[in-house]
Design a protein around this motif. Structure first.
Motif, PDB file in Angstrom:
ATOM      1  N   UNK A 158      67.135  48.460  69.773  1.00 14.08           N
ATOM      2  CA  UNK A 158      68.254  47.822  70.457  1.00 14.08           C
ATOM      3  C   UNK A 158      69.275  48.826  70.943  1.00 14.08           C
ATOM      4  N   UNK A 159      69.512  49.866  70.144  1.00 13.83           N
ATOM      5  CA  UNK A 159      70.463  50.890  70.552  1.00 13.83           C
ATOM      6  C   UNK A 159      70.021  51.626  71.796  1.00 13.83           C
ATOM      7  N   UNK A 160      68.743  51.963  71.873  1.00 13.12           N
ATOM      8  CA  UNK A 160      68.255  52.678  73.056  1.00 13.12           C
ATOM      9  C   UNK A 160      68.100  51.745  74.263  1.00 13.12           C
ATOM     10  N   UNK A 161      67.897  50.472  74.006  1.00 14.87           N
ATOM     11  CA  UNK A 161      67.875  49.513  75.123  1.00 14.87           C
ATOM     12  C   UNK A 161      69.233  49.476  75.809  1.00 14.87           C
ATOM     13  N   UNK A 162      70.288  49.549  75.004  1.00 18.27           N
ATOM     14  CA  UNK A 162      71.630  49.576  75.573  1.00 18.27           C
ATOM     15  C   UNK A 162      71.952  50.863  76.297  1.00 18.27           C
ATOM     16  N   UNK A 163      71.109  51.876  76.115  1.00 20.92           N
ATOM     17  CA  UNK A 163      71.321  53.168  76.786  1.00 20.92           C
ATOM     18  C   UNK A 163      70.368  53.348  77.961  1.00 20.92           C
ATOM     19  N   UNK A 164      69.752  52.238  78.398  1.00 24.17           N
ATOM     20  CA  UNK A 164      68.963  52.305  79.632  1.00 24.17           C
ATOM     21  C   UNK A 164      67.478  52.071  79.472  1.00 24.17           C
ATOM     22  N   UNK A 165      66.978  52.003  78.239  1.00 23.67           N
ATOM     23  CA  UNK A 165      65.536  51.797  78.037  1.00 23.67           C
ATOM     24  C   UNK A 165      65.249  50.302  77.953  1.00 23.67           C
ATOM     25  N   UNK A 166      65.506  49.594  79.050  1.00 21.17           N
ATOM     26  CA  UNK A 166      65.388  48.132  79.058  1.00 21.17           C
ATOM     27  C   UNK A 166      63.940  47.677  79.008  1.00 21.17           C
ATOM     28  N   UNK A 167      63.003  48.512  79.435  1.00 18.24           N
ATOM     29  CA  UNK A 167      61.593  48.144  79.440  1.00 18.24           C
ATOM     30  C   UNK A 167      60.834  48.730  78.249  1.00 18.24           C
TER      31      UNK A 167
ATOM     32  N   UNK B 208      63.227  66.145  68.389  1.00 22.90           N
ATOM     33  CA  UNK B 208      63.807  66.846  67.238  1.00 22.90           C
ATOM     34  C   UNK B 208      65.328  66.828  67.271  1.00 22.90           C
ATOM     35  N   UNK B 209      65.904  66.844  68.463  1.00 25.56           N
ATOM     36  CA  UNK B 209      67.365  66.806  68.598  1.00 25.56           C
ATOM     37  C   UNK B 209      67.918  65.382  68.659  1.00 25.56           C
ATOM     38  N   UNK B 210      67.027  64.387  68.529  1.00 20.02           N
ATOM     39  CA  UNK B 210      67.419  62.975  68.593  1.00 20.02           C
ATOM     40  C   UNK B 210      67.990  62.616  69.961  1.00 20.02           C
ATOM     41  N   UNK B 211      67.527  63.308  70.994  1.00 15.50           N
ATOM     42  CA  UNK B 211      68.027  63.054  72.345  1.00 15.50           C
ATOM     43  C   UNK B 211      67.158  62.076  73.115  1.00 15.50           C
ATOM     44  N   UNK B 212      66.019  61.724  72.561  1.00 16.05           N
ATOM     45  CA  UNK B 212      65.124  60.785  73.252  1.00 16.05           C
ATOM     46  C   UNK B 212      64.413  59.931  72.213  1.00 16.05           C
ATOM     47  N   UNK B 213      64.233  58.629  72.510  1.00 13.89           N
ATOM     48  CA  UNK B 213      63.511  57.758  71.579  1.00 13.89           C
ATOM     49  C   UNK B 213      62.012  57.867  71.813  1.00 13.89           C
ATOM     50  N   UNK B 214      61.232  57.502  70.829  1.00 16.12           N
ATOM     51  CA  UNK B 214      59.777  57.433  71.011  1.00 16.12           C
ATOM     52  C   UNK B 214      59.163  56.724  69.815  1.00 16.12           C
ATOM     53  N   UNK B 215      57.977  56.191  70.031  1.00 16.08           N
ATOM     54  CA  UNK B 215      57.240  55.579  68.924  1.00 16.08           C
ATOM     55  C   UNK B 215      56.751  56.649  67.951  1.00 16.08           C
ATOM     56  N   UNK B 216      56.543  57.879  68.456  1.00 19.55           N
ATOM     57  CA  UNK B 216      56.134  58.966  67.559  1.00 19.55           C
ATOM     58  C   UNK B 216      57.216  59.238  66.514  1.00 19.55           C
ATOM     59  N   UNK B 217      58.479  59.199  66.917  1.00 14.60           N
ATOM     60  CA  UNK B 217      59.578  59.386  65.966  1.00 14.60           C
ATOM     61  C   UNK B 217      59.550  58.305  64.878  1.00 14.60           C
ATOM     62  N   UNK B 218      59.220  57.084  65.278  1.00 19.24           N
ATOM     63  CA  UNK B 218      59.162  55.985  64.317  1.00 19.24           C
ATOM     64  C   UNK B 218      57.999  56.184  63.343  1.00 19.24           C
ATOM     65  N   UNK B 219      56.877  56.703  63.835  1.00 18.43           N
ATOM     66  CA  UNK B 219      55.750  56.994  62.951  1.00 18.43           C
ATOM     67  C   UNK B 219      56.124  58.068  61.933  1.00 18.43           C
ATOM     68  N   UNK B 220      56.840  59.067  62.395  1.00 18.19           N
ATOM     69  CA  UNK B 220      57.222  60.163  61.501  1.00 18.19           C
ATOM     70  C   UNK B 220      58.122  59.665  60.379  1.00 18.19           C
ATOM     71  N   UNK B 221      59.017  58.735  60.707  1.00 15.31           N
ATOM     72  CA  UNK B 221      59.895  58.143  59.695  1.00 15.31           C
ATOM     73  C   UNK B 221      59.060  57.462  58.606  1.00 15.31           C
ATOM     74  N   UNK B 222      58.037  56.729  59.008  1.00 18.70           N
ATOM     75  CA  UNK B 222      57.192  56.018  58.046  1.00 18.70           C
ATOM     76  C   UNK B 222      56.376  56.990  57.197  1.00 18.70           C
ATOM     77  N   UNK B 223      55.835  58.024  57.822  1.00 19.65           N
ATOM     78  CA  UNK B 223      55.024  58.986  57.085  1.00 19.65           C
ATOM     79  C   UNK B 223      55.858  59.810  56.110  1.00 19.65           C
ATOM     80  N   UNK B 224      57.120  60.009  56.417  1.00 20.56           N
ATOM     81  CA  UNK B 224      58.006  60.789  55.542  1.00 20.56           C
ATOM     82  C   UNK B 224      58.695  59.930  54.487  1.00 20.56           C
ATOM     83  N   UNK B 225      58.434  58.627  54.487  1.00 17.62           N
ATOM     84  CA  UNK B 225      59.141  57.719  53.563  1.00 17.62           C
ATOM     85  C   UNK B 225      60.648  57.842  53.743  1.00 17.62           C
TER      86      UNK B 225
END
Length: 422
Positions: free
Chosen positions: A335-344, A356-373
């Protein structure tokens, strides 16, 4: 580059002593957050030198996390005894919730949990200042978060007076710690970057923020009478460099990397550490690995999967309560990134440097969060929320301060009116 990385002619020792002196000059109360680690030990020695010179008493806060090295606990006990006459000691052994990053099935654990006393790694110490009664602190709620306790203790200790909490973090240790000191947007005292306002009358002070690891050991080499934690000697014998040596609760997101050392350095402690928390044994076995096992460094997705489908696969493999937690966090992130222009929707992946700098969203970042607990999803830029108990106590303290101010103003007005009448 920040001016925090530009060094003048003063040594870091001289600069730390000056900051500590300025803190004593500008704060009614001071206390030290003491973990027994190398940084907080040096800081405690420096603060106590100044306190003794001035004839002032200093608070010392020790949060005992139960599953810790016996060598560290022995070190803490000896140092506190050394300074007991000049200190107000709070050695806290209370049920506080901490992260468990070694398994998804028990993502949080509670030290000193009265419900599993038979599994405690050790009994609370029999030393002056030890607190085991949950009713001792009016703000305490059993199973509250560690970070909440730290702030609320400071607010309670201040009692409305300007108070400084000495914290032994060094900007050289991590980017997050550098940011904690270097931020120009934070609220500081007198523009001093080495201070941070936490609450209205509570500040953190970082007197050794610009020390390097070598400076810590140079200090001890030149001051052999100032005790250091002997655990570091054992870590050195185990083959660690001075930059790899860390002491903290063993199951945390970063601290789990040192979990394997327990059975090597203190085998008598190791078996209780393994029995105490779900996943400790496998965590110690695999934490030196990288990639999908731990979520560190480069990760990969299974053949035929996109990062989005892999993320959904990982979510489906989690226990229901854990899955719901991450799904709620991910909705906030998306939702946060949707408000920053990623409407699709967000991309499957982005350039790694931007991720790595948290400057772009991605599903890969979400996978990394899950793998790192990564329970609080700090890898997605999210923060640990404050509990209802925390908010209620802070609001109560603010109401008390307002009431005291109103009472003082009323008393002053009455005295002024009496003088005019007279």
């Amino acid at each position: 580059m920040s001016d925090l990385k530009h060094y003048g002619e003063a040594t870091v020792l001289e600069a730390a002593r000056e900051r500590i002196s300025l803190t004593f000059d500008n704060f009614t109360k001071v206390y030290v957050s003491f973990s027994g680690g190398k940084d907080s030990t040096v800081m405690l020695h420096l603060v106590m030198d100044e306190a003794i010179r001035r004839g002032r008493k200093v608070g010392i806060l020790v949060i005992d996390l139960e599953a810790q090295y016996t060598t560290t606990m022995d070190h803490i006990a000896v140092v506190l005894e050394q300074y007991r006459e000049h200190a107000d000691i709070h050695w806290v052994c209370l049920p506080i919730v901490l992260r468990n990053a070694v398994t998804q099935f028990e993502p949080r654990w509670c030290c000193w949990d009265p419900n599993v006393r038979e599994m405690w790694v050790r009994e609370p110490p029999d030393s002056p200042g030890v607190v085991t009664d949950p009713a001792f602190y009016p703000f305490f709620v059993p199973r509250m978060e560690f970070e909440e306790f730290m702030v609320l203790f400071g607010v309670w200790y201040a009692q409305g007076e300007r108070t400084a909490a000495f914290v032994g973090i060094r900007a050289d240790e991590s980017l997050n710690r550098f940011r904690a000191v270097s931020s120009g947007s934070k609220d500081m005292l007198n523009g001093w970057r080495w201070t941070t306002r936490i609450e209205e009358q509570l500040f953190n002070a970082y007197p050794i923020y610009d020390w390097k690891t070598q400076d810590i050991w140079i200090y001890h080499a030149k001051n052999p009478a100032k005790r250091h934690n002997r655990l570091y000697d054992l870590m050195h014998l185990a083959g660690l460099t001075i930059h790899q040596m860390r002491i903290c609760q063993p199951y945390g997101d970063d601290q789990r990397r040192g979990l394997w050392l327990y059975h090597l350095i203190e085998p008598q402690t190791w078996y209780r550490v393994v029995a105490r928390v779900n996943g400790a044994n496998s965590g110690a076995q695999y934490i030196q690995e990288t990639g999908n096992i731990t979520g560190y460094n480069r990760i990969s997705k299974p053949p035929g999967h996109s990062w989005e489908s892999f993320c959904n696969l990982l979510l489906a493999s989690l226990p229901p309560s854990t899955r719901k937690h991450y799904e709620a966090k991910f909705r906030v992130f998306l939702g946060g990134w949707k408000g920053r222009g990623y409407v699709n929707g967000i991309p499957d992946e982005a350039p790694k440097i931007l991720e790595d700098k948290h400057w772009a969203p991605s599903w890969r970042r979400m996978c990394k969060v899950l793998l790192r607990n990564d329970w609080w999803c700090k890898g997605l830029g999210l923060q640990q929320p404050k509990s209802k108990a925390y908010a209620e106590y802070v609001d109560l303290m603010r109401q008390r301060r307002v009431a005291l101010k109103l009472a003082a103003d009323s008393s002053f007005a009455q005295e002024s009116a009496s003088e005019v009448t007279a």
